[in-house]
Design a protein around this motif. Structure first.
Motif, mmCIF file in Angstrom:
data_model
loop_
_atom_site.group_PDB
_atom_site.id
_atom_site.type_symbol
_atom_site.label_atom_id
_atom_site.label_comp_id
_atom_site.label_asym_id
_atom_site.label_seq_id
_atom_site.Cartn_x
_atom_site.Cartn_y
_atom_site.Cartn_z
ATOM 1 N N ASP A 42 56.937 23.768 75.919
ATOM 2 C CA ASP A 42 56.279 25.033 76.296
ATOM 3 C C ASP A 42 56.222 25.930 75.106
ATOM 4 N N GLN A 43 57.382 26.426 74.638
ATOM 5 C CA GLN A 43 57.557 27.326 73.579
ATOM 6 C C GLN A 43 56.766 27.043 72.399
ATOM 7 N N THR A 44 56.988 25.732 72.052
ATOM 8 C CA THR A 44 56.117 25.324 70.901
ATOM 9 C C THR A 44 54.889 25.423 70.955
ATOM 10 N N PHE A 45 54.227 25.008 72.086
ATOM 11 C CA PHE A 45 52.874 24.973 72.285
ATOM 12 C C PHE A 45 52.481 26.405 72.158
ATOM 13 N N VAL A 46 52.992 27.416 72.714
ATOM 14 C CA VAL A 46 52.528 28.851 72.730
ATOM 15 C C VAL A 46 52.655 29.467 71.183
ATOM 16 N N PHE A 47 53.788 28.929 70.638
ATOM 17 C CA PHE A 47 54.138 29.390 69.115
ATOM 18 C C PHE A 47 53.095 28.964 68.136
ATOM 19 N N GLU A 48 52.795 27.627 68.237
ATOM 20 C CA GLU A 48 51.857 26.876 67.392
ATOM 21 C C GLU A 48 50.376 27.570 67.594
ATOM 22 N N SER A 49 50.158 27.740 68.886
ATOM 23 C CA SER A 49 48.782 28.390 69.182
ATOM 24 C C SER A 49 48.710 29.822 68.823
ATOM 25 N N THR A 50 49.723 30.536 68.876
ATOM 26 C CA THR A 50 49.703 31.752 68.164
ATOM 27 C C THR A 50 49.575 31.917 66.615
ATOM 28 N N TYR A 51 50.353 30.866 66.247
ATOM 29 C CA TYR A 51 50.429 30.858 64.304
ATOM 30 C C TYR A 51 49.957 29.496 64.133
ATOM 31 N N PRO A 52 48.637 29.513 63.807
ATOM 32 C CA PRO A 52 47.933 27.932 63.551
ATOM 33 C C PRO A 52 48.604 27.398 62.153
ATOM 34 N N ASP A 53 49.080 27.972 61.375
ATOM 35 C CA ASP A 53 49.552 27.505 60.157
ATOM 36 C C ASP A 53 51.132 26.907 60.671
#
Length: 302
Positions: free
Chosen positions: A51-62
């Protein structure tokens, strides 16, 4: 005509420069919010970290976080072999493990980001939905106990290590305690075998995978009563946030993100995100207890 020896030497130098340049470029891309980072994750904690990874990568696409889930023992071995610089565990590093990194002059950054309750689950057809820590310890010592078989996720898992420490034993008994390979297998086994008791991280029950929603819907979380004289010995408590916050539920463990990058990088950025307000809100939603309770603003309109 160009001398072939000089030409080959020139090409060799050119390739070396290009290779070195590519290496430097890849290192330069690694920032707090961009690049690629391999992260070792305790398998019992996989749902909350996904869950944390999904939101983090959605926030920072790079940003590209590569999660590698393992049992605790396997994870520690990989971490000490330097196969990854960031690990997420349900315990802190031991003194020897710290020295491994300190001897390499690697700075260790450790953040506690949540408190987890280890859940005991059973099929909802069973009549008794409560257990005592005393009876759990009896099973783990191979003594007579009214409990059914205890089913663990993996013989090398953090939950098995936790319960061994709880009972003060080095090995599990040959009868009454069984280990499978993963948390999903525990859920499926308890669903198929009423009368058994499964041991899983509570997040697997609060937010189960889609393919296990049916099985989880037919299971119940058992109430647990602590040993006499300890907090939580006055009643049966469940691994829900209120009981975890008051430390009334007996089977608690802290969760840590351990960063041995040795400098600024994507792992540091992810650790800061999890420990920050947004990451802590994700923890709160997952059913675990955040290390720091996110603030909540209430607007009162007169």
């Amino acid at each position: 005509m160009i001398n072939s020896f000089k030409l080959n030497s020139f090409l060799a130098i050119l390739l070396t420069v290009l290779f070195t340049s590519c290496q430097q470029s890849s290192k330069e891309v690694q920032t707090y919010t961009s690049g690629t980072e391999k992260i070792l994750v305790d398998e019992s904690l996989a749902p909350i970290i996904e869950d944390q990874t999904f939101v983090f990568e959605s926030t920072y696409p790079d940003a590209n976080l590569v999660l590698v889930t393992k049992s605790e023992n396997e994870l520690i071995n990989s971490f000490l072999d330097d196969s990854a610089q960031v690990a997420i565990l349900s315990r802190n590093l031991s003194e020897d493990e710290r020295k491994h990194f300190e001897n390499k002059n690697v700075k260790i950054r450790i953040n506690r980001f949540a408190v987890d309750g280890i859940a005991l689950i059973a099929h909802n057809t069973i009549e008794d939905s409560t257990v005592t820590v005393e009876d759990i310890i009896k099973v783990l010592k191979g003594e007579v106990s009214p409990l059914g078989n205890l089913i663990f996720d993996n013989a090398n898992s953090s939950t098995v290590r936790y319960f061994k420490e709880l009972a003060g034993v080095k090995e599990l008994p040959e009868k009454g305690v069984y280990a499978l390979k993963s948390n999903p297998e525990v859920i499926q086994y308890v669903y198929d075998n009423p009368g058994t008791i499964g041991v899983v991280g509570v997040n697997w029950i609060v937010q189960p995978p889609v393919d296990l929603e049916k099985q989880v819907g037919s299971l119940k979380i058992l109430g647990v009563k602590n040993l006499a004289g300890k907090v939580g010995s006055d009643a049966y408590y469940k691994p829900f946030q209120n009981d975890i916050a008051l430390e009334q539920y007996p089977l608690l463990r802290s969760l840590y993100i351990i960063n041995c990058e040795g400098g600024p990088g994507l792992g540091t950025g992810f650790a800061s995100f999890i420990a920050g307000e947004r990451g802590q809100r994700i923890v709160l939603k997952s059913g675990l207890l955040p290390d720091s309770i996110p603030s909540r603003e209430v607007n009162i309109i007169k």
